[in-house]
Design a protein around this motif. Sequence first.
Motif, PDB file in Angstrom:
ATOM      1  N   VAL A 192       0.879  -1.172   0.000  1.00  0.00           N
ATOM      2  CA  VAL A 192       0.000   0.000   0.000  1.00  0.00           C
ATOM      3  C   VAL A 192       0.916   1.223   0.000  1.00  0.00           C
ATOM      4  O   VAL A 192       1.775   1.355   0.878  1.00  0.00           O
ATOM      5  N   ARG A 193       0.734   2.101  -0.981  1.00  0.00           N
ATOM      6  CA  ARG A 193       1.671   3.215  -1.115  1.00  0.00           C
ATOM      7  C   ARG A 193       1.503   4.278  -0.029  1.00  0.00           C
ATOM      8  O   ARG A 193       2.425   5.020   0.275  1.00  0.00           O
ATOM      9  N   ALA A 194       0.342   4.367   0.574  1.00  0.00           N
ATOM     10  CA  ALA A 194       0.086   5.417   1.560  1.00  0.00           C
ATOM     11  C   ALA A 194       0.934   5.206   2.818  1.00  0.00           C
ATOM     12  O   ALA A 194       1.192   4.066   3.224  1.00  0.00           O
ATOM     13  N   PRO A 195       1.363   6.294   3.475  1.00  0.00           N
ATOM     14  CA  PRO A 195       2.086   6.173   4.755  1.00  0.00           C
ATOM     15  C   PRO A 195       1.109   5.886   5.880  1.00  0.00           C
ATOM     16  O   PRO A 195       0.394   6.774   6.342  1.00  0.00           O
ATOM     17  N   LEU A 196       1.082   4.651   6.342  1.00  0.00           N
ATOM     18  CA  LEU A 196       0.107   4.211   7.344  1.00  0.00           C
ATOM     19  C   LEU A 196       0.722   3.934   8.711  1.00  0.00           C
ATOM     20  O   LEU A 196       0.003   3.580   9.642  1.00  0.00           O
ATOM     21  N   VAL A 197       2.037   4.082   8.826  1.00  0.00           N
ATOM     22  CA  VAL A 197       2.746   3.799  10.082  1.00  0.00           C
ATOM     23  C   VAL A 197       3.631   4.986  10.425  1.00  0.00           C
ATOM     24  O   VAL A 197       4.282   5.567   9.542  1.00  0.00           O
TER      25      VAL A 197
END
Length: 266
Positions: A192-197
């Motif tokens: 997943v390309r989004a920054p989720l961490v």
Amino acid sequence: MPQVSVVVPTVGRPALALALRSALCQRGVDVEVIVVDDGSGGRARKVVERVSDPRVRLLGDDERRGPGAARNTGVGVASGSWVAFVDDDDLWAPDKLARQLDAARAAGRDWVYAGAVEVDDRHRVLHVEPPIAPAEVVRQLPRRNVVPAGASNVTVRAAALAATGPFDPSLRNTEDWDLFIRLARRGPPAGVRAPLVAVRLHLGQASLATARLLEELDGLERRYGVRVDRPAIHRGAAWACLRAGRRREAFAAYTHTHPYYSLALI
């Protein structure tokens, strides 16, 4: 039964409460949170009691055995069909698990990662680390850990984790990398390309213990018959130390990336 078992190894850092909240506030995913006290001296129990959520359970251990052993303890009692990990000083976006599960199912993959950011103790973004493509993750993993945020990022199907084997408890800085190499040998991840961490950088962070990190590289090379990318690993350690305010360690790590500077210091 929960969809995802979230395993949180902890030494009782004050940020543990926020890490737990970020796991408990995941949208659209049923979770259980397993906190494994890795020798906190009772601090973890106080935090868990303050959080006061029936989805959280605490496993205690008076002896500090390291993050790999603590995660293995949590995995051993997990009941979810997927397992995720978050360190006690890291944070998740509210849709982290939902987006990762959607990506893994769409791609037919057993493990999944996302992008990440590094933040300071006041939650100011210091660095953004976009993820590389899954095929590149598989190609580069034997040489360096290219999964942003390490174990706090990855969600893995419980059956695949059982088949791959546990974290190596003898490793303290590369235990997640070692697991990722074995997962990649079974099959590529989804991404997943989004920054989720969000990874919190602070002076006590274990991943910035560069001397111990470098000691473990020889063992990984012998184990997998590869040559790790030491200059890239040194550069990453140097920049992480610098962003955490550890300038002396940053300089020491950086000299290993340039032999000229190393010789000049002798």
